[in-house]
Scaffold this motif. Structure first.
Motif, PDB file in Angstrom:
ATOM      1  N   CYS A 248     -10.954   6.856  -1.016  1.00  0.00           N
ATOM      2  CA  CYS A 248      -9.816   5.921  -1.036  1.00  0.00           C
ATOM      3  C   CYS A 248     -10.263   4.466  -0.882  1.00  0.00           C
ATOM      4  CB  CYS A 248      -8.794   6.271   0.045  1.00  0.00           C
ATOM      5  SG  CYS A 248      -7.865   7.786  -0.302  1.00  0.00           S
ATOM      6  N   GLU A 249     -11.422   4.145  -1.404  1.00  0.00           N
ATOM      7  CA  GLU A 249     -11.898   2.780  -1.491  1.00  0.00           C
ATOM      8  C   GLU A 249     -12.956   2.697  -2.586  1.00  0.00           C
ATOM      9  OE1 GLU A 249     -14.127   1.291   1.876  1.00  0.00           O
ATOM     10  OE2 GLU A 249     -14.464   3.348   2.558  1.00  0.00           O
TER      11      GLU A 249
ATOM     12  N   VAL B  33     -14.772   4.961  -8.007  1.00  0.00           N
ATOM     13  CA  VAL B  33     -14.188   5.428  -6.748  1.00  0.00           C
ATOM     14  C   VAL B  33     -14.597   6.877  -6.532  1.00  0.00           C
ATOM     15  CG1 VAL B  33     -12.069   5.784  -5.430  1.00  0.00           C
ATOM     16  CG2 VAL B  33     -12.181   3.930  -7.106  1.00  0.00           C
TER      17      VAL B  33
ATOM     18  N   SER C 153      -5.327  -1.984  -3.253  1.00  0.00           N
ATOM     19  CA  SER C 153      -6.120  -1.179  -2.326  1.00  0.00           C
ATOM     20  C   SER C 153      -5.760  -1.431  -0.868  1.00  0.00           C
ATOM     21  CB  SER C 153      -7.608  -1.474  -2.534  1.00  0.00           C
ATOM     22  OG  SER C 153      -8.415  -0.761  -1.619  1.00  0.00           O
ATOM     23  N   ASN C 154      -5.729  -0.354  -0.113  1.00  0.00           N
ATOM     24  CA  ASN C 154      -5.720  -0.375   1.347  1.00  0.00           C
ATOM     25  C   ASN C 154      -6.834   0.577   1.751  1.00  0.00           C
ATOM     26  OD1 ASN C 154      -5.247  -0.397   4.072  1.00  0.00           O
ATOM     27  ND2 ASN C 154      -3.244   0.602   3.982  1.00  0.00           N
ATOM     28  N   PRO C 155      -8.052   0.051   1.948  1.00  0.00           N
ATOM     29  CA  PRO C 155      -9.233   0.912   2.100  1.00  0.00           C
ATOM     30  C   PRO C 155      -9.038   2.021   3.129  1.00  0.00           C
ATOM     31  CG  PRO C 155      -9.887  -1.382   1.926  1.00  0.00           C
ATOM     32  CD  PRO C 155      -8.397  -1.378   2.021  1.00  0.00           C
TER      33      PRO C 155
ATOM     34  N   ILE D  79      -6.281   3.674  -2.999  1.00  0.00           N
ATOM     35  CA  ILE D  79      -6.828   2.742  -3.979  1.00  0.00           C
ATOM     36  C   ILE D  79      -6.240   3.113  -5.333  1.00  0.00           C
ATOM     37  CG2 ILE D  79      -8.951   4.116  -4.287  1.00  0.00           C
ATOM     38  CD1 ILE D  79     -10.335   1.332  -4.859  1.00  0.00           C
TER      39      ILE D  79
END
Length: 252
Positions: free
Chosen positions: A206-207, A201, A38-40, A44
């Motif tokens: 995207c987190e 999710v 993940s890169n919040p 994700i």
């Protein structure tokens, strides 16, 4: 044995995996099978694994360290894959690399090369997707017609999903149905067991909305199991008995 399921509905993604592994009745262990990259706010990605634990760990390590592109020298990982499709391709490539390295030795010991993955998530700017990656490294994608995929010991939990799941189910209702599917599997197969890892999710976020481990004795899951069993018994009791005549009744 294991059981993992992924559910992709309009509102987002649910992924559920048990943690039991066993190499015989006297060698039962707990290992995490749901892994999150993940890169919040940007991406994700989640992978759930089934099959030979040593193989799945090798594949995940290969993906984490990266695969060097022989033409460009770039190191390809899940975190720098430009699309979900290309990320799924990288999982397939990692499986084939591990097979090339370890396959001959496993074959010599008469051990099958057995591994499969559920891969789901979203990269910012593209739609949320869910794939199932097979032992050969090829894969299929979840569709709106059948909005879930399963790996491992799937047959006991599948009827629940078949009857209750559709693309417009609310996200946490999808989670509830997935947990009932997991409970049905655990009831029928001792090779599937707690703790249970859960990821939820929401589309476009995207987190993780929920990243949770359900431990044995957790009140909600205990209540869900009890209510589902009671609901099944009540439904059974409310259905009329078959009207068919017995052989003895037919003679009169």
């Amino acid at each position: 044995m294991t059981y993992c399921c992924g559910i992709l509905v309009r509102d987002g993604l649910v992924m559920i995996a048990d943690t039991r592994t066993n190499a015989g009745l006297d060698n039962v262990s707990t290992f995490r099978k749901l892994h999150i990259f993940s890169n919040p706010g940007e991406r994700i990605l989640a992978i759930a694994s089934a099959g030979n634990l040593a193989i799945s760990q090798s594949v995940l390590s290969t993906l984490t360290e990266g695969i060097e592109d022989p033409e460009t020298g770039d190191v390809e990982t899940l975190m720098n894959a430009p699309t979900m499709f290309q990320a799924a391709q990288r999982i397939g490539k990692a499986i084939r690399m591990v097979h090339a390295t370890e396959g001959p030795a496993l074959k010599a010991e008469d051990i099958s090369f057995d591994v499969s993955f559920l891969f789901g998530g979203q990269i910012k700017g593209s739609r949320m997707r869910l794939f199932m990656v097979y032992t050969a490294g090829n894969f299929i994608e979840c569709t709106t017609d059948t909005p879930y995929l399963q790996i491992g010991e799937h047959k006991y939990g599948k009827p629940v999903l078949d009857r209750a799941m559709h693309y417009d189910v609310e996200l946490y209702d999808a989670l509830k149905t997935g947990l009932i599917s997991m409970d049905s599997t655990m009831r029928s197969n001792l090779g599937v067991g707690m703790p249970i890892d859960v990821l939820v999710v929401r589309a476009e976020a995207c987190e993780a909305d929920l990243n949770h481990r359900i431990e044995a004795g957790e009140p909600y899951f205990h209540d869900l199991r009890s209510r589902w069993s009671a609901a099944l018994r009540a439904a059974h009791n409310n259905i009329p008995r078959p009207p068919y005549k017995t052989q003895s009744e037919s003679k009169h």
